[in-house]
Design a protein around this motif. Structure first.
Motif, PDB file in Angstrom:
ATOM      1  N   LEU A  16       0.834  -1.209   0.000  1.00 47.49           N
ATOM      2  CA  LEU A  16       0.000   0.000   0.000  1.00 47.49           C
ATOM      3  C   LEU A  16       0.868   1.258   0.000  1.00 47.49           C
ATOM      4  O   LEU A  16       0.589   2.209  -0.728  1.00 47.49           O
ATOM      5  CB  LEU A  16      -0.943   0.001   1.203  1.00 47.49           C
ATOM      6  N   VAL A  17       1.927   1.248   0.786  1.00 47.51           N
ATOM      7  CA  VAL A  17       2.849   2.389   0.839  1.00 47.51           C
ATOM      8  C   VAL A  17       3.512   2.592  -0.528  1.00 47.51           C
ATOM      9  O   VAL A  17       3.656   3.722  -0.992  1.00 47.51           O
ATOM     10  CB  VAL A  17       3.898   2.195   1.961  1.00 47.51           C
ATOM     11  N   ALA A  18       3.868   1.500  -1.192  1.00 47.81           N
ATOM     12  CA  ALA A  18       4.476   1.591  -2.520  1.00 47.81           C
ATOM     13  C   ALA A  18       3.533   2.237  -3.534  1.00 47.81           C
ATOM     14  O   ALA A  18       3.989   2.857  -4.502  1.00 47.81           O
ATOM     15  CB  ALA A  18       4.903   0.203  -3.001  1.00 47.81           C
ATOM     16  N   LEU A  19       2.234   2.131  -3.294  1.00 44.84           N
ATOM     17  CA  LEU A  19       1.245   2.767  -4.173  1.00 44.84           C
ATOM     18  C   LEU A  19       0.999   4.231  -3.795  1.00 44.84           C
ATOM     19  O   LEU A  19       0.242   4.917  -4.467  1.00 44.84           O
ATOM     20  CB  LEU A  19      -0.084   2.006  -4.114  1.00 44.84           C
ATOM     21  N   GLY A  20       1.613   4.684  -2.710  1.00 42.91           N
ATOM     22  CA  GLY A  20       1.471   6.084  -2.311  1.00 42.91           C
ATOM     23  C   GLY A  20       0.530   6.334  -1.151  1.00 42.91           C
ATOM     24  O   GLY A  20       0.286   7.488  -0.788  1.00 42.91           O
ATOM     25  N   PHE A  21      -0.008   5.272  -0.571  1.00 42.52           N
ATOM     26  CA  PHE A  21      -0.890   5.436   0.585  1.00 42.52           C
ATOM     27  C   PHE A  21      -0.048   5.648   1.835  1.00 42.52           C
ATOM     28  O   PHE A  21       1.007   5.042   1.990  1.00 42.52           O
ATOM     29  CB  PHE A  21      -1.792   4.206   0.766  1.00 42.52           C
ATOM     30  N   GLU A  22      -0.508   6.517   2.718  1.00 36.32           N
ATOM     31  CA  GLU A  22       0.205   6.781   3.965  1.00 36.32           C
ATOM     32  C   GLU A  22      -0.329   5.862   5.051  1.00 36.32           C
ATOM     33  O   GLU A  22      -1.403   6.106   5.608  1.00 36.32           O
ATOM     34  CB  GLU A  22       0.048   8.245   4.356  1.00 36.32           C
ATOM     35  N   ILE A  23       0.430   4.824   5.316  1.00 35.43           N
ATOM     36  CA  ILE A  23       0.053   3.825   6.315  1.00 35.43           C
ATOM     37  C   ILE A  23       1.165   3.784   7.360  1.00 35.43           C
ATOM     38  O   ILE A  23       2.323   3.529   7.015  1.00 35.43           O
ATOM     39  CB  ILE A  23      -0.118   2.420   5.682  1.00 35.43           C
ATOM     40  N   PRO A  24       0.863   4.033   8.622  1.00 36.41           N
ATOM     41  CA  PRO A  24       1.919   4.035   9.643  1.00 36.41           C
ATOM     42  C   PRO A  24       2.509   2.646   9.874  1.00 36.41           C
ATOM     43  O   PRO A  24       1.825   1.630   9.698  1.00 36.41           O
ATOM     44  CB  PRO A  24       1.209   4.547  10.901  1.00 36.41           C
ATOM     45  N   CYS A  25       3.776   2.626  10.261  1.00 35.70           N
ATOM     46  CA  CYS A  25       4.432   1.365  10.621  1.00 35.70           C
ATOM     47  C   CYS A  25       3.663   0.715  11.765  1.00 35.70           C
ATOM     48  O   CYS A  25       3.163   1.407  12.646  1.00 35.70           O
ATOM     49  CB  CYS A  25       5.871   1.609  11.058  1.00 35.70           C
ATOM     50  N   ALA A  27       0.847  -0.770  11.586  1.00 38.72           N
ATOM     51  CA  ALA A  27      -0.608  -0.804  11.385  1.00 38.72           C
ATOM     52  C   ALA A  27      -1.047  -2.233  11.098  1.00 38.72           C
ATOM     53  O   ALA A  27      -0.363  -2.973  10.401  1.00 38.72           O
ATOM     54  CB  ALA A  27      -1.005   0.100  10.219  1.00 38.72           C
ATOM     55  N   THR A  28      -2.186  -2.599  11.639  1.00 42.57           N
ATOM     56  CA  THR A  28      -2.755  -3.901  11.322  1.00 42.57           C
ATOM     57  C   THR A  28      -3.303  -3.853   9.901  1.00 42.57           C
ATOM     58  O   THR A  28      -3.458  -2.771   9.322  1.00 42.57           O
ATOM     59  CB  THR A  28      -3.904  -4.258  12.282  1.00 42.57           C
ATOM     60  N   ALA A  29      -3.627  -4.999   9.351  1.00 39.52           N
ATOM     61  CA  ALA A  29      -4.214  -5.044   8.013  1.00 39.52           C
ATOM     62  C   ALA A  29      -5.533  -4.277   7.997  1.00 39.52           C
ATOM     63  O   ALA A  29      -5.818  -3.545   7.046  1.00 39.52           O
ATOM     64  CB  ALA A  29      -4.427  -6.491   7.577  1.00 39.52           C
ATOM     65  N   GLU A  30      -6.300  -4.396   9.052  1.00 35.39           N
ATOM     66  CA  GLU A  30      -7.579  -3.684   9.169  1.00 35.39           C
ATOM     67  C   GLU A  30      -7.353  -2.170   9.166  1.00 35.39           C
ATOM     68  O   GLU A  30      -8.016  -1.429   8.444  1.00 35.39           O
ATOM     69  CB  GLU A  30      -8.287  -4.112  10.462  1.00 35.39           C
ATOM     70  N   GLN A  31      -6.402  -1.709   9.950  1.00 34.84           N
ATOM     71  CA  GLN A  31      -6.093  -0.279  10.009  1.00 34.84           C
ATOM     72  C   GLN A  31      -5.557   0.226   8.672  1.00 34.84           C
ATOM     73  O   GLN A  31      -5.899   1.326   8.237  1.00 34.84           O
ATOM     74  CB  GLN A  31      -5.077  -0.003  11.116  1.00 34.84           C
ATOM     75  N   ALA A  32      -4.729  -0.573   8.024  1.00 37.58           N
ATOM     76  CA  ALA A  32      -4.171  -0.194   6.726  1.00 37.58           C
ATOM     77  C   ALA A  32      -5.285  -0.019   5.695  1.00 37.58           C
ATOM     78  O   ALA A  32      -5.284   0.948   4.924  1.00 37.58           O
ATOM     79  CB  ALA A  32      -3.160  -1.234   6.258  1.00 37.58           C
ATOM     80  N   CYS A  33      -6.243  -0.924   5.696  1.00 40.61           N
ATOM     81  CA  CYS A  33      -7.372  -0.825   4.770  1.00 40.61           C
ATOM     82  C   CYS A  33      -8.204   0.412   5.056  1.00 40.61           C
ATOM     83  O   CYS A  33      -8.608   1.125   4.137  1.00 40.61           O
ATOM     84  CB  CYS A  33      -8.254  -2.066   4.854  1.00 40.61           C
ATOM     85  N   GLU A  34      -8.461   0.665   6.332  1.00 44.03           N
ATOM     86  CA  GLU A  34      -9.241   1.836   6.710  1.00 44.03           C
ATOM     87  C   GLU A  34      -8.557   3.113   6.254  1.00 44.03           C
ATOM     88  O   GLU A  34      -9.209   4.032   5.741  1.00 44.03           O
ATOM     89  CB  GLU A  34      -9.454   1.857   8.226  1.00 44.03           C
ATOM     90  N   ARG A  35      -7.238   3.187   6.402  1.00 46.33           N
ATOM     91  CA  ARG A  35      -6.495   4.370   5.964  1.00 46.33           C
ATOM     92  C   ARG A  35      -6.493   4.498   4.444  1.00 46.33           C
ATOM     93  O   ARG A  35      -6.563   5.595   3.907  1.00 46.33           O
ATOM     94  CB  ARG A  35      -5.041   4.299   6.454  1.00 46.33           C
ATOM     95  N   ALA A  36      -6.397   3.378   3.741  1.00 46.49           N
ATOM     96  CA  ALA A  36      -6.307   3.392   2.278  1.00 46.49           C
ATOM     97  C   ALA A  36      -7.587   3.910   1.626  1.00 46.49           C
ATOM     98  O   ALA A  36      -7.532   4.516   0.563  1.00 46.49           O
ATOM     99  CB  ALA A  36      -5.978   2.001   1.755  1.00 46.49           C
ATOM    100  N   VAL A  37      -8.728   3.690   2.250  1.00 49.26           N
ATOM    101  CA  VAL A  37      -9.993   4.080   1.602  1.00 49.26           C
ATOM    102  C   VAL A  37     -10.441   5.500   1.944  1.00 49.26           C
ATOM    103  O   VAL A  37     -11.387   5.999   1.346  1.00 49.26           O
ATOM    104  CB  VAL A  37     -11.135   3.076   1.913  1.00 49.26           C
TER     105      VAL A  37
END
Length: 82
Positions: A16-25, A27-37
């Protein structure tokens, strides 16, 4: 010895970070998805859709927590974004 590709929450976050999304180190998969959307633009939705198709259709094994987070958060958001 056989080695299988395994996608855990850190691998998922890195993609997700490689695609440009800002996801904190950490982060759970659930949190990463929530941030991405959050604030999902058309371009980001397309990139995210390609990633999801790659992960779900590829030969890598997704940890259950990653698969559930994608199903629960990303897929519904991508349907709304189309």
């Amino acid at each position: 010895m056989m080695h299988a590709d395994l996608i855990d929450q850190d691998d998922f976050r890195d993609r997700l970070v490689a695609l440009g999304f800002e996801i904190p180190c950490g982060a759970t998969a659930e949190q990463a998805c929530e941030r991405a959307v959050v604030g999902l633009s058309r371009e980001r939705a397309q990139a995210l859709r390609r990633l999801v198709e790659e992960l779900l259709g590829g030969s890598a094994t997704l940890l259950p927590s990653v698969r559930e987070a994608i199903s629960r958060n990303l897929l519904p958001a991508l349907v709304r974004a189309s």
